[in-house]
Design a protein around this motif. Structure first.
Motif, mmCIF file in Angstrom:
data_model
loop_
_atom_site.group_PDB
_atom_site.id
_atom_site.type_symbol
_atom_site.label_atom_id
_atom_site.label_comp_id
_atom_site.label_asym_id
_atom_site.label_seq_id
_atom_site.Cartn_x
_atom_site.Cartn_y
_atom_site.Cartn_z
ATOM 1 N N ASP A 67 0.599 -1.383 -0.284
ATOM 2 C CA ASP A 67 -0.060 -0.207 0.029
ATOM 3 C C ASP A 67 0.784 1.162 -0.004
ATOM 4 O O ASP A 67 1.082 1.842 1.248
ATOM 5 C CB ASP A 67 -0.675 0.176 0.777
ATOM 6 N N PHE A 68 0.744 1.595 -1.553
ATOM 7 C CA PHE A 68 1.930 2.663 -1.166
ATOM 8 C C PHE A 68 1.309 3.792 -1.294
ATOM 9 O O PHE A 68 0.233 3.953 -2.591
ATOM 10 C CB PHE A 68 3.305 3.039 -2.576
ATOM 11 N N ASP A 69 2.045 5.151 -1.466
ATOM 12 C CA ASP A 69 1.785 6.268 -1.375
ATOM 13 C C ASP A 69 1.879 6.601 -2.603
ATOM 14 O O ASP A 69 3.526 7.302 -2.813
ATOM 15 C CB ASP A 69 1.978 7.162 -0.364
ATOM 16 N N TYR A 70 1.377 7.318 -3.421
ATOM 17 C CA TYR A 70 2.064 7.548 -5.015
ATOM 18 C C TYR A 70 1.969 9.134 -5.080
ATOM 19 O O TYR A 70 2.085 9.150 -6.320
ATOM 20 C CB TYR A 70 1.649 6.750 -6.003
ATOM 21 N N SER A 71 1.026 9.985 -4.217
ATOM 22 C CA SER A 71 1.060 11.803 -3.943
ATOM 23 C C SER A 71 2.478 12.100 -3.559
ATOM 24 O O SER A 71 2.170 12.247 -2.486
ATOM 25 C CB SER A 71 -0.313 11.934 -3.145
ATOM 26 N N LEU A 72 3.754 12.304 -4.865
ATOM 27 C CA LEU A 72 5.312 12.120 -4.417
ATOM 28 C C LEU A 72 5.075 13.789 -4.443
ATOM 29 O O LEU A 72 3.972 14.532 -5.450
ATOM 30 C CB LEU A 72 5.858 11.684 -4.675
ATOM 31 N N SER A 73 5.932 14.393 -3.991
ATOM 32 C CA SER A 73 5.884 15.904 -3.751
ATOM 33 C C SER A 73 7.142 16.277 -5.628
ATOM 34 O O SER A 73 7.450 15.046 -5.480
ATOM 35 C CB SER A 73 6.718 16.744 -2.815
ATOM 36 N N SER A 74 7.052 17.446 -5.837
ATOM 37 C CA SER A 74 7.610 17.209 -7.287
ATOM 38 C C SER A 74 9.055 16.616 -6.763
ATOM 39 O O SER A 74 10.179 16.753 -7.891
ATOM 40 C CB SER A 74 7.890 19.133 -7.566
ATOM 41 N N ASN A 75 9.977 17.494 -5.551
ATOM 42 C CA ASN A 75 11.363 17.139 -5.204
ATOM 43 C C ASN A 75 11.350 15.257 -4.979
ATOM 44 O O ASN A 75 12.533 15.260 -5.832
ATOM 45 C CB ASN A 75 11.342 17.510 -3.896
ATOM 46 N N ALA A 76 10.739 14.877 -4.654
ATOM 47 C CA ALA A 76 11.429 13.294 -4.403
ATOM 48 C C ALA A 76 10.863 13.085 -6.111
ATOM 49 O O ALA A 76 11.558 12.234 -6.661
ATOM 50 C CB ALA A 76 9.818 12.926 -3.942
ATOM 51 N N LEU A 77 9.992 13.399 -7.390
ATOM 52 C CA LEU A 77 9.915 13.002 -8.497
ATOM 53 C C LEU A 77 11.479 12.863 -8.908
ATOM 54 O O LEU A 77 12.004 12.254 -9.431
ATOM 55 C CB LEU A 77 8.235 13.798 -9.466
ATOM 56 N N ILE A 78 11.666 14.404 -8.704
ATOM 57 C CA ILE A 78 12.803 14.649 -9.643
ATOM 58 C C ILE A 78 14.109 14.138 -9.114
ATOM 59 O O ILE A 78 15.088 12.765 -9.520
ATOM 60 C CB ILE A 78 14.034 15.886 -9.427
ATOM 61 N N GLY A 79 14.552 14.114 -7.742
ATOM 62 C CA GLY A 79 15.343 12.748 -6.838
ATOM 63 C C GLY A 79 15.004 11.528 -7.339
ATOM 64 O O GLY A 79 16.018 10.604 -7.891
ATOM 65 N N VAL A 80 13.745 10.602 -7.796
ATOM 66 C CA VAL A 80 13.535 9.733 -7.719
ATOM 67 C C VAL A 80 13.927 9.473 -9.809
ATOM 68 O O VAL A 80 14.892 8.207 -10.211
ATOM 69 C CB VAL A 80 12.249 8.951 -8.037
ATOM 70 N N LEU A 81 14.355 10.487 -10.775
ATOM 71 C CA LEU A 81 14.638 10.444 -12.092
ATOM 72 C C LEU A 81 16.307 10.440 -11.833
ATOM 73 O O LEU A 81 16.798 9.486 -12.582
ATOM 74 C CB LEU A 81 13.587 11.772 -12.691
ATOM 75 N N TYR A 82 16.913 11.433 -11.345
ATOM 76 C CA TYR A 82 18.049 10.703 -10.788
ATOM 77 C C TYR A 82 18.325 9.854 -10.227
ATOM 78 O O TYR A 82 19.260 9.979 -11.038
ATOM 79 C CB TYR A 82 18.410 12.432 -9.459
ATOM 80 N N ILE A 83 17.768 9.152 -9.647
ATOM 81 C CA ILE A 83 18.611 8.090 -8.757
ATOM 82 C C ILE A 83 18.521 6.643 -9.757
ATOM 83 O O ILE A 83 19.492 6.343 -10.093
ATOM 84 C CB ILE A 83 17.552 7.557 -8.039
ATOM 85 N N GLY A 84 17.428 6.816 -10.766
ATOM 86 C CA GLY A 84 16.839 6.063 -12.197
ATOM 87 C C GLY A 84 18.111 6.551 -13.230
ATOM 88 O O GLY A 84 18.169 5.044 -13.443
ATOM 89 N N ILE A 85 18.501 7.467 -14.065
ATOM 90 C CA ILE A 85 19.169 7.705 -14.585
ATOM 91 C C ILE A 85 20.575 7.783 -14.398
ATOM 92 O O ILE A 85 21.698 7.016 -14.836
ATOM 93 C CB ILE A 85 19.098 9.100 -14.882
ATOM 94 N N PHE A 86 21.137 8.397 -13.402
ATOM 95 C CA PHE A 86 22.830 8.955 -12.826
ATOM 96 C C PHE A 86 23.562 8.161 -12.715
ATOM 97 O O PHE A 86 24.097 7.260 -12.930
ATOM 98 C CB PHE A 86 22.919 10.618 -12.704
ATOM 99 N N PRO A 87 23.420 8.042 -10.914
ATOM 100 C CA PRO A 87 24.101 6.817 -10.279
ATOM 101 C C PRO A 87 23.461 5.099 -11.542
ATOM 102 O O PRO A 87 24.507 3.991 -11.359
ATOM 103 C CB PRO A 87 23.485 6.380 -9.472
ATOM 104 N N SER A 88 22.165 4.855 -11.367
ATOM 105 C CA SER A 88 21.790 3.110 -12.040
ATOM 106 C C SER A 88 22.671 3.485 -13.351
ATOM 107 O O SER A 88 22.836 2.438 -13.834
ATOM 108 C CB SER A 88 20.957 3.793 -12.231
ATOM 109 N N VAL A 89 22.875 4.503 -14.008
ATOM 110 C CA VAL A 89 23.029 4.104 -15.615
ATOM 111 C C VAL A 89 24.585 4.958 -15.479
ATOM 112 O O VAL A 89 25.224 4.023 -16.342
ATOM 113 C CB VAL A 89 22.008 4.360 -16.961
ATOM 114 N N GLY A 90 24.597 5.915 -15.516
ATOM 115 C CA GLY A 90 25.422 7.435 -16.205
ATOM 116 C C GLY A 90 27.169 6.881 -15.119
ATOM 117 O O GLY A 90 28.245 6.205 -16.056
ATOM 118 N N SER A 91 26.862 6.268 -14.338
ATOM 119 C CA SER A 91 27.127 6.145 -13.340
ATOM 120 C C SER A 91 28.326 4.396 -14.119
ATOM 121 O O SER A 91 29.403 4.110 -13.763
ATOM 122 C CB SER A 91 27.582 5.502 -12.051
#
Length: 296
Positions: free
Chosen positions: A204-228
């Motif tokens: 039962d996750f809460d999907y109502s995330l703030s814009s900062n959290a969404l930006i953080g998820v995108l960062y983590i999914g792209i830069f450390p996961s793929v770029g690094s």
């Protein structure tokens, strides 16, 4: 490729990984560790498979023949490591987590000796002791005399499990050296997503995330996961793993810098513990004799 570009790649790889620690700390305030782990690798998978096809052009039948090891690697390095890391960040600071994590190279040397029969010299043993001492100083907040009588931070203790999981992942991963690294990671990520999906669906996750959290998820999914990952593997091919490994110390340095930049403080105990860990890593990775062996 010019060596100057390689060193830039190494610096960027560790900078992105450091960002994972700092921004992961903020994102887990809004997202459960399981939710963040799944979201991160779902984003990464959408990029890793096309990149693997463009850069490595693998024989996917050969890749999937190693499905048994890939499942183990998925559980350890993709799902387990990241879930435990984000769980730890719920309770401890980004810098503490990075300092404990920086003991990983020394722990890999120790387990390589135990499981792969690689010999450890006296100087390597001294490095292991110094690394352990540095981590203990951080865990006990400098009160080593009360090592068995303290209530340890839950996140710091979880980080010990994190580095153990990554050590096993690193050692077992040597068995699939014949598979291109981006392709192997892509396959591991897909398996991890399949394994995690049932737990995500019933949670039962809460999907109502703030814009900062969404930006953080995108960062983590792209830069450390793929770029690094791509920067790291390109660099290893150019300068070798031993030369590239020295740059891993930058992860903790960058984590400290970003932590200060985002308004967090750093204690003398964290600085002292980190320096001892760095000294230990240096000594642990001095030339050592190796006896070839298979992990079975």
């Amino acid at each position: 490729m010019k060596k100057s570009y390689v060193y830039i790649f190494l610096i960027l790889a560790n900078l992105f990984w450091a960002g994972n620690y700092v921004f992961g700390k903020y994102v887990v305030a809004e997202m459960a560790p399981l939710q963040l782990t799944f979201s991160r690798w779902l984003i990464a998978a959408l990029l890793l498979f096309p990149l693997a096809q463009m850069i490595e052009r693998p024989n996917w039948k050969t890749v999937w023949k190693e499905w048994r090891i890939l499942v183990v690697l998925s559980i350890l390095g993709i799902a387990g490591y990241n879930f435990l890391l984000y769980e730890a960040l719920r309770f401890t600071t980004s810098l503490n987590a990075a300092i404990v994590n920086s003991m990983n190279p020394a722990l890999i040397v120790l387990f390589s000796s135990l499981l792969l029969k690689e010999k450890i010299s006296r100087i390597n043993s001294l490095g292991l002791i110094l690394s352990l001492l540095g981590v203990l100083i951080v865990l006990t907040k400098g009160q080593l005399q009360q090592i068995f009588h303290l209530d340890y931070n839950q996140g710091d203790l979880i980080m010990l499990a994190v580095i153990l999981v990554w050590t096993l992942y690193s050692i077992i991963g040597r068995k699939i050296k014949h598979i291109p690294p981006i392709s192997a990671t892509s396959a591991s990520v897909l398996i991890a997503l399949i394994l995690l999906l049932p737990f995500v669906l019933i949670a039962d996750f809460d999907y109502s995330l703030s814009s900062n959290a969404l930006i953080g998820v995108l960062y983590i999914g792209i830069f450390p996961s793929v770029g690094s990952f791509i920067f790291w593997n390109v660099s290893i091919n150019q300068v070798g793993a031993s030369n590239a490994a020295i740059y891993l110390n930058l992860l903790t340095v960058f984590t400290a810098i970003i932590s200060i930049w985002t308004g967090n403080s750093i204690s003398i105990i964290q600085i002292l513990g980190g320096l001892l860990v760095f000294m230990g890593i240096y000594l642990t990775n001095q030339q050592r004799a190796k006896k070839p062996a298979n992990l079975s």
